[in-house]
Write an enzyme that holds these catalytic residues in place. Structure first.
Site, PDB file in Angstrom:
ATOM      1  N   PRO A   2      43.376  -5.167  55.485  1.00 22.19           N
ATOM      2  CA  PRO A   2      43.437  -6.542  56.009  1.00 22.19           C
ATOM      3  C   PRO A   2      43.750  -7.532  54.894  1.00 22.19           C
ATOM      4  O   PRO A   2      43.185  -7.447  53.815  1.00 22.19           O
ATOM      5  CB  PRO A   2      42.033  -6.783  56.552  1.00 22.19           C
ATOM      6  N   GLU A   3      44.678  -8.437  55.150  1.00 18.33           N
ATOM      7  CA  GLU A   3      44.977  -9.491  54.186  1.00 18.33           C
ATOM      8  C   GLU A   3      44.285 -10.768  54.660  1.00 18.33           C
ATOM      9  O   GLU A   3      43.674 -10.807  55.719  1.00 18.33           O
ATOM     10  CB  GLU A   3      46.497  -9.673  54.078  1.00 18.33           C
ATOM     11  N   LYS A  61      39.319 -12.632  50.731  1.00 16.39           N
ATOM     12  CA  LYS A  61      39.086 -11.645  51.777  1.00 16.39           C
ATOM     13  C   LYS A  61      37.598 -11.429  52.038  1.00 16.39           C
ATOM     14  O   LYS A  61      37.237 -10.531  52.793  1.00 16.39           O
ATOM     15  CB  LYS A  61      39.743 -10.320  51.394  1.00 16.39           C
ATOM     16  N   ARG A 272      50.692   0.644  43.110  1.00 18.02           N
ATOM     17  CA  ARG A 272      51.136   0.163  44.410  1.00 18.02           C
ATOM     18  C   ARG A 272      52.651   0.119  44.395  1.00 18.02           C
ATOM     19  O   ARG A 272      53.293   0.690  43.529  1.00 18.02           O
ATOM     20  CB  ARG A 272      50.613  -1.246  44.685  1.00 18.02           C
TER      21      ARG A 272
END
Ligand SMILES: [Zn+2]
Length: 287
Positions: A2-3, A61, A272
């Site tokens: 989730p961003e 977040k 990433r």
């Protein structure tokens, strides 16, 4: 994962569904979900039972909900796969249900569901005298660009003073929070900046443009995801990809750049990926 916009949707859902409600019972079904609680599940349950929730807050977040004692907040992090659901008590338990909060009104329960259990909940001391009751462990986390108290000029100055590269800076939670890998790549594409551009080479207008673009991407995602908090439950699913249709760079390896038609490239970057247009976002020349 989730961003920020997805977490903001959850925050709004929590604010709508649990504010002013009093916890009757806490069930911790997996100890890993409360591993940040110093004395474990018993302490977590003891601090929450009988407490009334204030309005949910967010920084980056991280989510938290102040308790009515004025000195404790329930902190939540969704990790990779966490969900906070506000469910009818009659709804069968989810396979990966980790924590359940029942309320004194007998209404909808709050459930923390997390398949991989990288996320979790904790009842934590809030900063003294802070009207937002920010948990002490979040004090070092910078505000995010959607926060009304975010200081644009201070951010631009701090960014240009760093001796790092621009994408690293965007993911540095002590400088700016809530910009994950996806939104960083999108903001850099919109700004025509390569991810390895040294921050000290950014002009003041470029820094301002980058910030404006990050904010725009996040607001666009929020607008698309903003419908789910009107439903009867709060749900966030990092895999759902409701925003993926409108991404310009992230996940588009080999597809044409929307500006110049050059195929988007994917590069390995700090365990990433970075997606970028090799023509619009030129690799910085070594100095
Ligand atoms: Zn391009």
């Amino acid at each position: 994962m989730p961003e920020l916009p997805e977490v903001e949707v959850v925050r709004r859902g929590l604010a709508r569904w649990i504010t002013g409600r009093t916890v009757a019972e806490v069930q911790v079904l997996h100890p890993r979900a409360v591993r940040r609680q110093p004395a474990g599940a018993g302490e977590f349950a003891a601090l929450l039972t009988g407490a009334t929730f204030g309005s949910a807050q967010r920084r980056g977040k991280y989510l938290w909900v102040p308790l009515d004692d004025g000195e404790t907040s329930m902190l939540g992090h969704l990790g990779m796969s966490g969900q906070l659901l506000v469910q009818d008590p009659a709804t069968p338990d989810e396979t990966h249900l980790r924590v359940r909060l029942r309320f004194t009104d007998g209404g909808r329960e709050l459930r923390f569901v997390d398949q991989r259990t990288f996320g979790g909940l904790a009842a934590e001391q809030a900063e003294a005298g802070d009207p937002e009751a920010t948990p002490v462990s979040l004090a070092h986390i910078a505000r995010d660009p959607l926060d009304p108290r975010f200081d644009d000029a201070a951010f631009a100055a701090a960014l240009r003073a760093r001796r790092t590269t621009v994408k690293r800076a965007l993911l540095d939670q002590t400088l700016i929070s809530g910009v994950g890998n996806i939104y960083a790549d999108e903001a850099l594409w919109r700004s025509k900046l390569h991810y390895d551009r040294p921050t000290e080479s950014l002009t003041r207008p470029l820094a301002a443009t980058l910030l404006a673009n990050a904010r725009e991407v996040m607001n666009a995602a929020l607008a698309v995801g903003g419908t789910s908090f009107d439903s009867l439950y709060v749900n966030v699913n990092g895999e759902s990809g409701y925003f993926s249709r409108s991404l310009d760079a992230y996940g588009r390896e080999g597809e044409p750049c929307y500006r110049c038609a050059t195929p988007i490239r994917r590069a390995a970057w700090m365990n990433r990926s970075s997606y970028y247009c090799p023509r619009c976002q030129r690799v910085p020349r070594p100095r």
